[in-house]
Design an enzyme around this catalytic site. Structure first.
Site, mmCIF file in Angstrom:
data_model
loop_
_atom_site.group_PDB
_atom_site.id
_atom_site.type_symbol
_atom_site.label_atom_id
_atom_site.label_comp_id
_atom_site.label_asym_id
_atom_site.label_seq_id
_atom_site.Cartn_x
_atom_site.Cartn_y
_atom_site.Cartn_z
ATOM 1 N N SER A 8 0.684 -1.165 0.186
ATOM 2 C CA SER A 8 -0.177 0.159 -0.136
ATOM 3 C C SER A 8 0.472 1.164 0.218
ATOM 4 O O SER A 8 1.844 1.823 1.265
ATOM 5 C CB SER A 8 -0.952 -0.170 1.535
ATOM 6 N N HIS A 33 -1.537 -1.194 -4.121
ATOM 7 C CA HIS A 33 -2.531 -0.715 -3.792
ATOM 8 C C HIS A 33 -2.596 0.632 -3.322
ATOM 9 O O HIS A 33 -1.740 1.238 -1.882
ATOM 10 C CB HIS A 33 -2.689 -1.533 -2.031
ATOM 11 N N ASP A 35 -5.065 3.910 -1.851
ATOM 12 C CA ASP A 35 -5.517 4.016 -1.330
ATOM 13 C C ASP A 35 -6.181 5.342 -1.041
ATOM 14 O O ASP A 35 -5.437 6.329 -0.848
ATOM 15 C CB ASP A 35 -5.315 3.405 0.563
ATOM 16 N N MET A 37 -9.394 8.521 -0.058
ATOM 17 C CA MET A 37 -10.004 8.458 1.048
ATOM 18 C C MET A 37 -10.301 10.071 1.529
ATOM 19 O O MET A 37 -8.950 10.959 0.992
ATOM 20 C CB MET A 37 -8.546 8.747 2.621
ATOM 21 N N HIS A 66 -8.449 1.032 -3.695
ATOM 22 C CA HIS A 66 -8.957 0.894 -3.087
ATOM 23 C C HIS A 66 -10.057 2.246 -2.218
ATOM 24 O O HIS A 66 -9.311 3.447 -2.160
ATOM 25 C CB HIS A 66 -8.633 0.332 -1.676
ATOM 26 N N MET A 68 -12.376 4.773 -0.287
ATOM 27 C CA MET A 68 -12.683 5.071 1.002
ATOM 28 C C MET A 68 -13.948 6.505 0.835
ATOM 29 O O MET A 68 -13.177 7.018 1.419
ATOM 30 C CB MET A 68 -11.617 4.806 2.087
ATOM 31 N N MET A 137 -11.225 -5.999 5.219
ATOM 32 C CA MET A 137 -10.636 -4.492 5.797
ATOM 33 C C MET A 137 -10.962 -5.606 7.316
ATOM 34 O O MET A 137 -11.379 -6.210 8.423
ATOM 35 C CB MET A 137 -11.358 -4.001 6.100
ATOM 36 N N ASP A 175 -7.167 -6.830 4.201
ATOM 37 C CA ASP A 175 -6.070 -5.799 4.169
ATOM 38 C C ASP A 175 -6.031 -4.387 5.722
ATOM 39 O O ASP A 175 -8.051 -4.392 6.289
ATOM 40 C CB ASP A 175 -7.219 -4.280 2.947
HETATM 41 C C1 DX5 Z 1 -6.493 1.402 5.481
HETATM 42 C C2 DX5 Z 1 -5.927 1.155 4.168
HETATM 43 C C3 DX5 Z 1 -5.434 0.091 3.954
HETATM 44 C C4 DX5 Z 1 -3.673 0.099 4.916
HETATM 45 C C5 DX5 Z 1 -2.946 -0.957 5.416
HETATM 46 O O1 DX5 Z 1 -7.475 2.110 5.657
HETATM 47 O O2 DX5 Z 1 -7.098 0.574 3.371
HETATM 48 O O3 DX5 Z 1 -4.735 -0.640 2.301
HETATM 49 O O4 DX5 Z 1 -2.753 1.119 4.257
HETATM 50 O O5 DX5 Z 1 -1.881 -0.215 6.208
HETATM 51 P P1 DX5 Z 1 -1.390 -1.833 7.145
HETATM 52 O O6 DX5 Z 1 -0.767 -2.746 6.203
HETATM 53 O O7 DX5 Z 1 -0.301 0.153 8.018
HETATM 54 O O8 DX5 Z 1 -1.720 -1.891 8.172
HETATM 55 ZN ZN ZN Z 2 -6.644 -0.166 1.478
#
Ligand code: DX5
Ligand code: ZN
Length: 216
Positions: A8, A33, A35, A37, A66, A68, A137, A175
């Protein structure tokens, strides 16, 4: 097929993003990956299209994006244009999930559905044949580096049963909080893809850590 590793980039150094992208290119990792947000669906804001486009320019592996965010339907084609190969939306953010999935696939991306820790895998029963990826998750989304939630193993096992019963080809991705201690148990429970942020980027030797996650 052996499992896939998806570092990620949330935990990457954004002042040295090209260096970190090249590190992943030169490792045994399978996907990036990514993320996204929005500060509404989750209590954090990460990055948007300009950063994804910058990563895409150098990435030699698929971008597993991904979302969010609330109301993802508004932006599906923008994520395609930014370079997403897989696009995952949260079941908790989609009122008409089936329609959203069809739209993602219609744009030529693989469609994923993510579920929060409190959401039962049973909600996937009637959509499992339509999707390419399920993201379980294993932390509450919003931040990297959180503690892995142990109930995840049960969810992976139940989901694997559902996939086998229905003969779905969907992959199971886990994840959040994935590390070298829980990775093997997740793979044995049925996980196909492991996301790892903190474990990879806080390592003194990220390429070796990716190799260790891959060889489990
Ligand atoms: C959390 C994200 C994850 C995150 C995982 O909200 O969706 O993808 O980056 O990070 P680690 O592996 O550090 O928990
Ligand atoms: Zn993620």
């Amino acid at each position: 097929m052996s499992h896939l590793i998806a570092p990620s980039i949330l935990s990457a150094d954004f002042a040295n993003i090209q260096r970190d992208v090249e590190m992943i290119n030169n490792s045994e990792a399978d996907w990036f990956h990514v993320d996204v947000m929005d500060g509404v669906f989750v209590p954090n804001i990460s990055f948007g299209f300009p950063v994804i486009k910058a990563v895409k320019k150098h990435a030699k592996k698929p971008l597993d994006v991904h979302l969010m965010i609330v109301d993802p339907d508004k932006y599906l084609s923008d994520f395609k244009n930014a370079g997403a190969d897989n696009l995952t939306v949260h079941v908790e953010a989609c009122t008409h999930l089936h329609r959203t999935i069809q739209a993602i696939k219609g744009l030529g991306m693989k469609a994923g559905v993510a579920i929060n820790p409190h959401t039962s895998v049973s909600v996937l029963q009637d959509i499992i044949m339509d999707i390419d990826l399920i993201c379980i998750m294993s932390v509450n989304p919003g931040f990297g580096g959180q503690k892995f939630i142990e109930n995840t193993y049960n969810k992976v096992t139940s989901l694997k049963e559902m996939i086998n019963t229905q003969k779905s080809s969907a992959k199971i991705e886990v994840d959040g909080g994935v590390d070298l201690n829980n990775a093997a148990k997740l793979i044995h429970a049925g996980a196909d893809v492991l996301v790892a942020g903190n474990t990879v980027f806080s390592s003194k030797n990220p390429v070796a850590t990716i190799k260790d996650l891959k060889k489990i």
